[in-house]
Design a protein around this motif. Structure first.
Motif, PDB file in Angstrom:
ATOM      1  N   TYR A  67       0.823  -1.207   0.000  1.00  0.00           N
ATOM      2  CA  TYR A  67       0.000   0.000   0.000  1.00  0.00           C
ATOM      3  C   TYR A  67       0.862   1.264   0.000  1.00  0.00           C
ATOM      4  O   TYR A  67       0.450   2.300  -0.552  1.00  0.00           O
ATOM      5  N   ALA A  68       2.044   1.194   0.594  1.00  0.00           N
ATOM      6  CA  ALA A  68       2.963   2.336   0.510  1.00  0.00           C
ATOM      7  C   ALA A  68       3.432   2.541  -0.922  1.00  0.00           C
ATOM      8  O   ALA A  68       3.517   3.680  -1.412  1.00  0.00           O
ATOM      9  N   LEU A  69       3.728   1.434  -1.616  1.00  0.00           N
ATOM     10  CA  LEU A  69       4.154   1.518  -3.018  1.00  0.00           C
ATOM     11  C   LEU A  69       3.031   2.059  -3.892  1.00  0.00           C
ATOM     12  O   LEU A  69       3.265   2.912  -4.766  1.00  0.00           O
ATOM     13  N   ARG A  70       1.827   1.593  -3.653  1.00  0.00           N
ATOM     14  CA  ARG A  70       0.681   2.076  -4.447  1.00  0.00           C
ATOM     15  C   ARG A  70       0.443   3.564  -4.201  1.00  0.00           C
ATOM     16  O   ARG A  70       0.125   4.319  -5.130  1.00  0.00           O
ATOM     17  N   TYR A 141       1.653  10.404   5.319  1.00  0.00           N
ATOM     18  CA  TYR A 141       1.331   8.991   5.084  1.00  0.00           C
ATOM     19  C   TYR A 141       1.922   8.098   6.177  1.00  0.00           C
ATOM     20  O   TYR A 141       1.225   7.251   6.757  1.00  0.00           O
ATOM     21  N   ILE A 142       3.210   8.265   6.478  1.00  0.00           N
ATOM     22  CA  ILE A 142       3.855   7.417   7.488  1.00  0.00           C
ATOM     23  C   ILE A 142       3.277   7.682   8.875  1.00  0.00           C
ATOM     24  O   ILE A 142       3.118   6.761   9.686  1.00  0.00           O
ATOM     25  N   THR A 143       2.922   8.948   9.142  1.00  0.00           N
ATOM     26  CA  THR A 143       2.319   9.268  10.439  1.00  0.00           C
ATOM     27  C   THR A 143       0.969   8.586  10.602  1.00  0.00           C
ATOM     28  O   THR A 143       0.673   8.000  11.650  1.00  0.00           O
ATOM     29  N   GLU A 144       0.147   8.631   9.565  1.00  0.00           N
ATOM     30  CA  GLU A 144      -1.208   8.093   9.669  1.00  0.00           C
ATOM     31  C   GLU A 144      -1.249   6.573   9.587  1.00  0.00           C
ATOM     32  O   GLU A 144      -2.096   5.939  10.215  1.00  0.00           O
ATOM     33  N   THR A 145      -0.357   5.964   8.804  1.00  0.00           N
ATOM     34  CA  THR A 145      -0.446   4.519   8.583  1.00  0.00           C
ATOM     35  C   THR A 145       0.453   3.705   9.509  1.00  0.00           C
ATOM     36  O   THR A 145       0.115   2.567   9.837  1.00  0.00           O
ATOM     37  N   TYR A 146       1.579   4.269   9.939  1.00  0.00           N
ATOM     38  CA  TYR A 146       2.494   3.490  10.781  1.00  0.00           C
ATOM     39  C   TYR A 146       2.619   4.044  12.203  1.00  0.00           C
ATOM     40  O   TYR A 146       2.373   3.320  13.169  1.00  0.00           O
ATOM     41  N   ASP A 248      -1.614  11.068  20.684  1.00  0.00           N
ATOM     42  CA  ASP A 248      -2.213  11.714  19.516  1.00  0.00           C
ATOM     43  C   ASP A 248      -1.798  13.181  19.434  1.00  0.00           C
ATOM     44  O   ASP A 248      -1.517  13.703  18.341  1.00  0.00           O
ATOM     45  N   GLU A 249      -1.751  13.838  20.591  1.00  0.00           N
ATOM     46  CA  GLU A 249      -1.320  15.237  20.587  1.00  0.00           C
ATOM     47  C   GLU A 249       0.141  15.362  20.186  1.00  0.00           C
ATOM     48  O   GLU A 249       0.521  16.288  19.482  1.00  0.00           O
TER      49      GLU A 249
END
Length: 269
Positions: A67-70, A141-146, A248-249
């Protein structure tokens, strides 16, 4: 058999372009994604990453990279940007899975250093591979997914360290020579065998019973101990919920600081 557990450490950021994925790999990825069945990329990813998809953990890693590649291809990243983006994600995961201990702050700092190393043109320590626009996409992307699911990856890919509570009785036998030399043991009807109750929580805590009359009192103390232990656990759960809110903060603050640093570096140019 003793298991050596890696303690958290601060990794040093370095240039990751073409380290994990070379240009031939990226060309193959782009070719497969242009085909009608993009899922054919899974066997190729499995080969590059040296994974066995018959197990759960490798499947999770394959999905993470797929999904990162896509995402990178859909956002029209260049070949070197795709390679660097995937390598950064892979490097962060390696640091996470190396130790079962909490190292979230270390990963955040490491990720920040990696993004700076690939967003500013100051060779040989920094190379501008991501411009300001692409860098913000990578950070988000990396913050939200990993990073937002850091604890899940930590739970799956690292061994679980648990604290075991042992309660039991240990019989201690006295030798004949000790019975002969000790007059008190001779007159005691229970001198052949004495029982001592030992309770251990991490370190050994011993409770010795001298006679039957103290048994009720000892049982009450044990029950009180477990009651306090359960109460502490409930409090720790409440603290964990508060820590989740703070986490989260902290992610939001990190994203804001990263944006400010990238903006400052762009203005300097």
């Amino acid at each position: 058999m003793s298991l050596k557990i890696q303690e958290p450490y601060h990794p040093k950021a370095k240039i990751l372009s073409w380290t994990e994925f070379n240009i031939d790999d990226i060309d193959k990825f782009l070719l497969i994604f242009q085909s009608p069945n993009a899922n054919e990329i899974y066997p190729y990813l499995e080969k590059i990453l040296e994974l066995n998809s018959s197990y759960l953990k490798p499947k999770i890693l394959l999905d993470l990279h797929y999904y990162a590649l896509r995402f990178a291809i859909n956002n029209k990243f260049t070949k070197i940007q795709i390679s660097t983006f995937l390598s950064i994600l892979r490097s962060i995961h390696k640091v996470n899975e190396e130790t079962p201990f909490e190292n979230y702050d270390i990963i955040i700092k490491y990720f920040n250093q990696l993004m700076i190393s690939h967003s500013i043109q100051r060779p040989p320590f920094c190379i501008e591979i991501f411009d300001n626009h692409v860098a913000m996409k990578v950070i988000n992307y990396i913050t939200e997914t990993y990073l937002r699911h850091y604890k899940l990856y930590k739970y799956v890919f690292t061994p679980i360290i648990s604290l075991e509570l042992h309660c039991g009785e240990k019989a201690i036998e006295y030798e004949d020579s000790e019975l002969d030399n000790d007059s008190d043991l001779k007159t005691d009807s229970n001198s052949e065998l004495r029982a001592k109750t030992a309770m251990s929580v991490g370190t050994s805590i011993k409770i010795q019973e001298s006679n039957q009359s103290e048994e009720a009192e000892t049982n009450f103390e044990v029950r009180s101990y477990f009651k306090d232990l359960i109460s502490d656990y409930i409090k720790s759960q409440e603290i964990r919920n508060q820590l989740d809110v703070l986490e989260d903060e902290r992610i939001a603050l990190f994203t804001q600081k990263a944006r400010e640093e990238l903006t400052k570096s762009t203005k300097k140019k």
